[in-house]
Design a protein around this motif. Structure first.
Motif, mmCIF file in Angstrom:
data_model
loop_
_atom_site.group_PDB
_atom_site.id
_atom_site.type_symbol
_atom_site.label_atom_id
_atom_site.label_comp_id
_atom_site.label_asym_id
_atom_site.label_seq_id
_atom_site.Cartn_x
_atom_site.Cartn_y
_atom_site.Cartn_z
ATOM 1 N N ARG A 94 58.653 34.893 -9.272
ATOM 2 C CA ARG A 94 57.652 36.174 -9.746
ATOM 3 C C ARG A 94 57.862 36.716 -10.927
ATOM 4 O O ARG A 94 57.197 37.209 -11.724
ATOM 5 N N PHE A 95 59.523 36.876 -10.938
ATOM 6 C CA PHE A 95 60.045 37.404 -12.091
ATOM 7 C C PHE A 95 59.559 36.858 -13.273
ATOM 8 O O PHE A 95 58.966 37.367 -14.528
ATOM 9 N N PHE A 96 59.614 35.360 -13.460
ATOM 10 C CA PHE A 96 59.284 34.638 -14.423
ATOM 11 C C PHE A 96 57.919 34.571 -14.716
ATOM 12 O O PHE A 96 57.350 34.906 -15.907
ATOM 13 N N PHE A 97 56.922 34.453 -13.851
ATOM 14 C CA PHE A 97 55.674 34.439 -13.981
ATOM 15 C C PHE A 97 54.957 35.735 -14.452
ATOM 16 O O PHE A 97 54.033 35.920 -15.459
ATOM 17 N N GLN A 98 55.556 36.690 -13.651
ATOM 18 C CA GLN A 98 55.081 38.153 -14.113
ATOM 19 C C GLN A 98 55.248 38.457 -15.560
ATOM 20 O O GLN A 98 54.480 39.244 -16.324
ATOM 21 N N ASN A 99 56.446 38.083 -15.917
ATOM 22 C CA ASN A 99 56.800 38.509 -17.503
ATOM 23 C C ASN A 99 56.302 37.539 -18.528
ATOM 24 O O ASN A 99 56.503 37.914 -19.672
ATOM 25 N N GLN A 100 56.344 36.171 -18.071
ATOM 26 C CA GLN A 100 55.835 35.285 -19.176
ATOM 27 C C GLN A 100 54.401 34.872 -19.148
ATOM 28 O O GLN A 100 53.843 33.966 -19.614
ATOM 29 N N LEU A 101 53.775 35.667 -18.162
ATOM 30 C CA LEU A 101 52.273 35.426 -18.074
ATOM 31 C C LEU A 101 51.363 35.278 -19.244
ATOM 32 O O LEU A 101 50.424 34.500 -19.508
ATOM 33 N N GLY A 102 51.678 36.213 -20.030
ATOM 34 C CA GLY A 102 50.885 36.183 -21.592
ATOM 35 C C GLY A 102 51.094 35.130 -22.325
ATOM 36 O O GLY A 102 49.884 34.643 -22.737
ATOM 37 N N ALA A 103 52.293 34.476 -22.373
ATOM 38 C CA ALA A 103 52.285 33.441 -23.311
ATOM 39 C C ALA A 103 51.738 32.142 -22.536
ATOM 40 O O ALA A 103 50.995 31.323 -23.097
ATOM 41 N N ILE A 104 51.676 32.215 -21.193
ATOM 42 C CA ILE A 104 51.026 30.883 -20.363
ATOM 43 C C ILE A 104 49.426 31.139 -20.546
ATOM 44 O O ILE A 104 48.917 30.314 -21.158
ATOM 45 N N ILE A 105 48.941 32.455 -20.520
ATOM 46 C CA ILE A 105 47.717 32.364 -20.781
ATOM 47 C C ILE A 105 47.207 32.159 -22.278
ATOM 48 O O ILE A 105 46.031 31.506 -22.417
ATOM 49 N N THR A 106 47.914 32.518 -23.199
ATOM 50 C CA THR A 106 47.818 32.221 -24.436
ATOM 51 C C THR A 106 47.641 30.788 -25.071
ATOM 52 O O THR A 106 46.706 30.237 -25.540
ATOM 53 N N LEU A 107 48.458 30.163 -24.303
ATOM 54 C CA LEU A 107 48.446 28.584 -24.383
ATOM 55 C C LEU A 107 47.063 27.856 -23.761
ATOM 56 O O LEU A 107 46.623 27.079 -24.288
ATOM 57 N N ILE A 108 46.875 28.598 -22.536
ATOM 58 C CA ILE A 108 45.406 28.002 -21.857
ATOM 59 C C ILE A 108 44.469 28.426 -22.926
ATOM 60 O O ILE A 108 43.408 27.508 -22.905
ATOM 61 N N ALA A 109 44.391 29.445 -23.504
ATOM 62 C CA ALA A 109 43.319 29.745 -24.428
ATOM 63 C C ALA A 109 43.230 29.324 -25.849
ATOM 64 O O ALA A 109 42.006 29.266 -26.343
ATOM 65 N N PHE A 110 44.243 28.655 -26.084
ATOM 66 C CA PHE A 110 44.172 27.921 -27.584
ATOM 67 C C PHE A 110 44.258 26.630 -27.486
ATOM 68 O O PHE A 110 43.438 25.737 -28.364
ATOM 69 N N LEU A 111 45.180 25.858 -26.812
ATOM 70 C CA LEU A 111 45.429 24.291 -26.909
ATOM 71 C C LEU A 111 44.296 23.662 -26.746
ATOM 72 O O LEU A 111 44.303 22.655 -27.582
ATOM 73 N N PRO A 112 43.254 23.805 -26.019
ATOM 74 C CA PRO A 112 42.346 22.894 -25.693
ATOM 75 C C PRO A 112 41.320 22.789 -26.946
ATOM 76 O O PRO A 112 41.008 21.813 -27.507
ATOM 77 N N LEU A 113 41.262 24.178 -27.516
ATOM 78 C CA LEU A 113 40.216 24.113 -28.698
ATOM 79 C C LEU A 113 41.038 23.676 -30.010
ATOM 80 O O LEU A 113 40.346 22.881 -30.607
ATOM 81 N N VAL A 114 42.264 23.814 -30.025
ATOM 82 C CA VAL A 114 43.021 23.195 -31.039
ATOM 83 C C VAL A 114 43.037 21.657 -31.098
ATOM 84 O O VAL A 114 43.074 21.045 -32.060
ATOM 85 N N PHE A 115 43.277 21.300 -29.893
ATOM 86 C CA PHE A 115 43.297 19.917 -29.607
ATOM 87 C C PHE A 115 41.945 19.208 -30.175
ATOM 88 O O PHE A 115 42.057 18.119 -30.854
ATOM 89 N N LEU A 116 40.892 19.760 -29.925
ATOM 90 C CA LEU A 116 39.738 19.441 -30.173
ATOM 91 C C LEU A 116 39.608 19.375 -31.647
ATOM 92 O O LEU A 116 38.929 18.428 -32.231
ATOM 93 N N ILE A 117 39.792 20.253 -32.252
ATOM 94 C CA ILE A 117 39.689 20.432 -33.787
ATOM 95 C C ILE A 117 40.378 19.199 -34.472
ATOM 96 O O ILE A 117 40.012 18.520 -35.621
ATOM 97 N N LEU A 118 42.065 19.020 -33.883
ATOM 98 C CA LEU A 118 42.686 18.174 -34.557
ATOM 99 C C LEU A 118 42.262 16.744 -34.298
ATOM 100 O O LEU A 118 42.648 15.872 -34.879
ATOM 101 N N THR A 119 41.572 16.413 -33.285
ATOM 102 C CA THR A 119 41.111 15.022 -32.888
ATOM 103 C C THR A 119 39.645 14.578 -33.103
ATOM 104 O O THR A 119 39.337 13.603 -32.936
#
Length: 250
Positions: A94-119
């Protein structure tokens, strides 16, 4: 109660005000993340509609910047919420996910779209280069902002709170009294300093009062008196004030 009054220590707990603030901040953070992910979904939809094959760079850049703005806003709000109501470091997952959730959500919000752009093979090379580079840079920036490098914990706040209470009781500079622990520390310090005399059923203002004559008397804090079921104050407060030498009601 013991005759020698010990320092009072206890685990830090978020107040109702802190819990309410944390809940409100987390709600706003989640709303920001939903908007960011919604921007990503819109971008992916436009990709499959081939809207970026022959330009539309301003639209694509606008989507990327919008995703970054809302992701960063959500990350900052989530971090602020965690400062009001942190997790226990002993609860590792819980300590890890509660404190690093922002970074995890950010990756989810960016990576698929950036991948589509580059490929994407149909996109204009200049658009791909600019949008891909900008998207990758914004993804890294927003993710780094989402990472909690020194996350707060209940254990840390407990340590700070008790250090703060000790400083208040001894009159030292209150260097450990952050806004997150100050109220609880003041409560501990005040309670610990409230010396009482008590029999098995009542608290008195001092041991020299007449109702305690020839009785076994213990001294300690209000918290210690409650622990021994001395849960009410004497009904002869005015008399005991005089007998104890108090000139002002205490």
């Amino acid at each position: 109660m013991s005759d020698n009054r010990p320092d009072v220590t206890k685990d830090w707990q978020a107040t109702q005000g802190q819990k309410s603030s944390a809940k409100r901040l987390r709600l706003f953070a989640v709303l920001c993340w939903i908007v960011a992910i919604g921007g990503e979904i819109a971008g992916i939809y436009l990709f499959y509609q081939h809207k970026f094959d022959h330009g539309n760079m301003p639209l694509l850049i606008g989507l990327l910047v919008g995703i970054a703005v809302f992701a960063i806003a959500g990350n900052l709000l989530w971090k602020a919420a965690n400062r009001h109501d942190p997790a226990r470091a002993s609860d590792t997952a819980r300590f890890f996910f509660q404190n690093q959730l922002g970074a995890i959500i950010t990756l989810i919000a960016f990576l698929p779209l950036v991948f589509l752009i580059l490929t994407d093979k149909n996109m204009d090379p200049q658009t791909k280069k600019v949008a891909g580079g900008l998207g990758a840079a914004l993804a890294v920036l927003a993710t780094l902002i989402g990472v909690s490098y020194q996350p707060p914990s209940v254990e840390q706040y407990t340590q700070d709170m008790n250090a703060c209470a000790t400083q208040i009781k001894t009159g030292q500079p209150t260097t450990a009294c952050s806004p997150d622990v100050a109220a609880q520390a003041q409560e501990i310090a005040t309670d610990s300093a409230a010396v009482t005399a008590a029999t098995k059923d009542a608290e008195h203002l001092c041991a020299a009062v007449s109702p305690l004559k020839d009785k076994t008397v213990n001294s300690g804090s209000v918290t210690e008196a409650y622990a021994q079921n001395a849960i009410r104050i004497t009904k002869q407060v005015e008399m005991e004030q005089k007998q104890c030498g108090f000139t002002v009601p205490q």
